[in-house]
Every structure is written in C-alpha cells, then in structure tokens.
Design an enzyme around this catalytic site. Structure first.
Site, PDB file in Angstrom:
ATOM      1  N   LYS A  25      11.259  -1.283  -2.403  1.00 51.90           N
ATOM      2  CA  LYS A  25       9.907  -0.899  -2.820  1.00 51.90           C
ATOM      3  C   LYS A  25       8.869  -1.341  -1.804  1.00 51.90           C
ATOM      4  O   LYS A  25       7.920  -0.606  -1.524  1.00 51.90           O
ATOM      5  CB  LYS A  25       9.595  -1.469  -4.207  1.00 51.90           C
ATOM      6  CG  LYS A  25      10.342  -0.703  -5.296  1.00 51.90           C
ATOM      7  CD  LYS A  25       9.866  -1.040  -6.687  1.00 51.90           C
ATOM      8  CE  LYS A  25      10.542  -0.095  -7.690  1.00 51.90           C
ATOM      9  NZ  LYS A  25      10.242  -0.451  -9.073  1.00 51.90           N
ATOM     10  N   LYS A  43      19.777   9.721  -5.430  1.00 51.06           N
ATOM     11  CA  LYS A  43      19.800   9.667  -6.883  1.00 51.06           C
ATOM     12  C   LYS A  43      18.832  10.684  -7.495  1.00 51.06           C
ATOM     13  O   LYS A  43      17.780  10.941  -6.916  1.00 51.06           O
ATOM     14  CB  LYS A  43      19.365   8.237  -7.264  1.00 51.06           C
ATOM     15  CG  LYS A  43      19.751   7.748  -8.616  1.00 51.06           C
ATOM     16  CD  LYS A  43      19.526   6.239  -8.688  1.00 51.06           C
ATOM     17  CE  LYS A  43      18.878   5.813  -9.986  1.00 51.06           C
ATOM     18  NZ  LYS A  43      18.800   4.367 -10.184  1.00 51.06           N
ATOM     19  N   LYS A  99      12.554  11.752 -10.559  1.00 52.10           N
ATOM     20  CA  LYS A  99      11.515  12.669 -11.017  1.00 52.10           C
ATOM     21  C   LYS A  99      10.425  12.865  -9.978  1.00 52.10           C
ATOM     22  O   LYS A  99       9.477  13.594 -10.208  1.00 52.10           O
ATOM     23  CB  LYS A  99      10.925  12.215 -12.343  1.00 52.10           C
ATOM     24  CG  LYS A  99      10.478  10.785 -12.341  1.00 52.10           C
ATOM     25  CD  LYS A  99       9.062  10.622 -12.804  1.00 52.10           C
ATOM     26  CE  LYS A  99       8.552   9.326 -12.259  1.00 52.10           C
ATOM     27  NZ  LYS A  99       7.148   9.245 -12.037  1.00 52.10           N
TER      28      LYS A  99
END
Ligand code: TRP
Length: 330
Positions: free
Chosen positions: A114, A194, A197
């Site tokens: 991140k 993966k 969204k």
C-alpha cells in the site's frame, strides 16, 4: 457443532462485494457456521485506514451484511456485527500495541504494497494488523478463515499472543489460519492479478444483472496457446469459477475436453455464465429486500453487536486485570 473451537473472521466494508469476495470469504463463512461457534465482523475500523467517505461508511457496512445474509449467513446462528459497535476492539488494540515490534509491522507485505502504491504511511495503516489481532483474540478465536494474503497477519497475531501469554499468563489461544479452499478468483481482464473492483471489466459484482454477468464471462481473457497441458492463467481462472459455481460432473467434462484439446471456450463460457447467474440471482434479490428495510437490518446487526460485546467485555475485564489496571471502570 462438531468442535468446541471458535471461528472469527472479518471483512472490509469497502466497495462492492464481488465474486472473489464471495468465493474467497462469504461462501466459506456460510459453510463454517454449522460447524463452529462463529463470529463474523464487518471491520469498519479497518476501513478508515484507506481513503473513505464518512457519509457512506454505514451504508457500505449494511451492504456487506445484507450480502452475507442473502448468501446464507444466519444471524441467529452466528454473531454477525459491525466492528464499531464494540469499542473494546480499540481498547485491546492499544494494549497489544505495547507488545508489537515496529520492525514486524514494517515487514508486512500488505503495508509495504500500500505504501508503494503511494498511500501515505499513516500509523493507522501500519497498525492495521494489531487491530486485526485484537478482533480475533477478543473472542478467543482458534480458527480464522482467510485467504493466502492474510497468512502473514495471522503469523504476527500469533507472535503477539505468545508475547502476551509469556508476560501476563497463559490466557489467549494462538489463532490459526483456516485457509480458504478453492483458489483465488483472478481478474477476468488480467488473470495474472486478483479480481478487484478497481478495474471495470475485471470483476463481477454480486449485484450484477444476468445479462451483464453473461457478457463479462464471454469477454473474459482466455489463452491463445494449445490445449492439453497446464492451462494458462485465463483458462485456469475459468476453471476456478466452474469449480465454484458448476456441478462437479460439468466441470470434469470440460476438463476432459481441455485435456483432449477439443474444448470450445465459447461453450465453457456459456455454461459458466448460466451457473453464476443461477447462484447469484436469488442472492441479489434477497440482498435488495434486506437493504430496502435498513432499520430492520440495523437491528439485526445491533443484536449481533450486543452478543459480541458481552464476550468482548469479559475478555477486556480479564486483560485489564492481568496487565495491572486496577482502577474500576465506572
Ligand atoms: N485484514 C482482513 C482482510 O483484508 C480483514 C480482517 C480484519 C480480518 N480483521 C480480521 C480477517 C480478523 C480475519 C480476522 O481481508
């Protein structure tokens, strides 16, 4: 119940629930609820370590809850609640923070990823696995159903528990990951990453209309190479989905065709699309019903919160005593 072990897991209330979340988490929770005493938590305290919209926070949590119930979670049988209705999660987090090494937190892959993607390194993001540990051990859970990507966090949780038990007396069980069977669902447009969204076309949402599901499956990336050997990532992903949604004999017969080099991807995709539609249609309908009565849904979750809080309070009382906090809380 075939065991006296306890299960705990958490899911983030961020964004839409997609097929990957369903196969990787929610469906497993539904299977586990009849086998173990289970607590499932919608982790809104975790959600604020990402950018988020305060006005939508509750709605996102309700959506995830509605999806879980629509998919078969029975709130009478499991404790289903929103993390922020049990403030003991944060209190235990602080206690555990005093037992956690900064080096270990800095080594967490999710944190490093991140940060690398440009997310500012806030202390909350770094402490995320401590909050996760608190979630789990507040309910003295033994088993934690998670995907591969959470194993490192679970390892840290075990380390923190060992340190606590060494310093303050053998109190918490060491939680073990219960690895989700069934492979990860990958992106339909780029099957090497993966399902997520954040890329349109890469995912199928649990609320998607049948036509759109069929279309996205039809467009899913397959492999140009010859059939027969190990399938490439695109085809492997379609087989993962078949395994999750189609009857076993149907999946087997497509595998045979692939091995014999006579599989037509268009046939596989048509069948797969129908199987996904058949599974998701009733979930979508039930979810919409639940969300149309938000007050009832909140009541269900609040009742879950009450049950969770009773256990959480007992644990916190013990922990305060073990750690030497003697002032009464009035
Ligand atoms: N970190 C988990 C994830 O991103 C969510 C989570 C929060 C969790 N608390 C938990 C999972 C406790 C298992 C147990 O998927």
């Amino acid at each position: 119940m075939n065991s006296n072990k306890r299960v705990f897991s958490g899911i983030q209330p961020t964004g839409e629930v997609h097929l990957g979340n369903y196969v990787g988490a929610i469906r497993n929770w539904v299977d586990l609820q009849s086998q173990y005493e289970s607590t499932f938590c919608i982790v809104d305290y975790h959600a604020i370590t990402n950018e988020y919209q305060p006005k939508k926070l509750l709605q996102r949590s309700l959506e995830v809850a509605a999806t879980g119930i629509a998919a078969g979670l029975d709130p009478e049988r499991v404790t289903l609640f929103i993390q922020s209705s049990v403030p003991e999660h944060t209190e235990l987090t602080w206690f555990l923070t005093s037992l956690t090494s900064v080096g270990a937190l800095e080594r967490m892959t999710q944190y490093k990823d991140k940060c690398a993607r440009g997310q500012g390194a806030l202390a909350g993001l770094m402490s995320y696995p401590i909050l996760q540990t608190a979630d789990i051990i507040l309910y003295k859970a033994n088993l934690v159903p998670v995907g591969e990507d959470q194993v490192q966090h679970l390892e840290l949780a075990r380390e923190i528990v060992r340190r606590f038990n060494n310093l303050f007396g053998d109190y918490f069980p060491e939680p073990e990951p219960l690895l989700t069977s069934g492979a990860r669902v990958m992106s339909l447009s780029d099957p090497t990453s993966k399902m997520s969204k954040s890329v349109e076309g890469s995912y199928i949402s649990l609320t998607e209309e049948p036509e759109s599901i069929r279309r996205k499956i039809k467009r899913a990336v397959t492999d140009p190479g010859p059939q027969g050997g190990e399938p490439g990532p695109g085809v492997a992903n379609l087989f993962t989905l078949l395994e999750a949604f189609a009857p076993e004999d149907v999946t087997q017969s497509f595998r045979q065709d692939y091995a014999n080099q006579k599989l037509r991807y268009s046939d596989l995709k048509a069948t797969l699309g129908e199987c996904i539609v058949t599974t998701l249609d009733p979930i979508r309908t039930r979810r919409a019903e639940l969300l149309s009565k938000p007050e009832e849904l909140k009541e269900i979750l609040a009742a879950g919160g009450d049950r969770a809080r009773e256990q959480a309070r007992d644990t916190i009382r013990d922990v305060r005593e073990l750690m030497g906090f003697q002032m009464p809380v009035r």
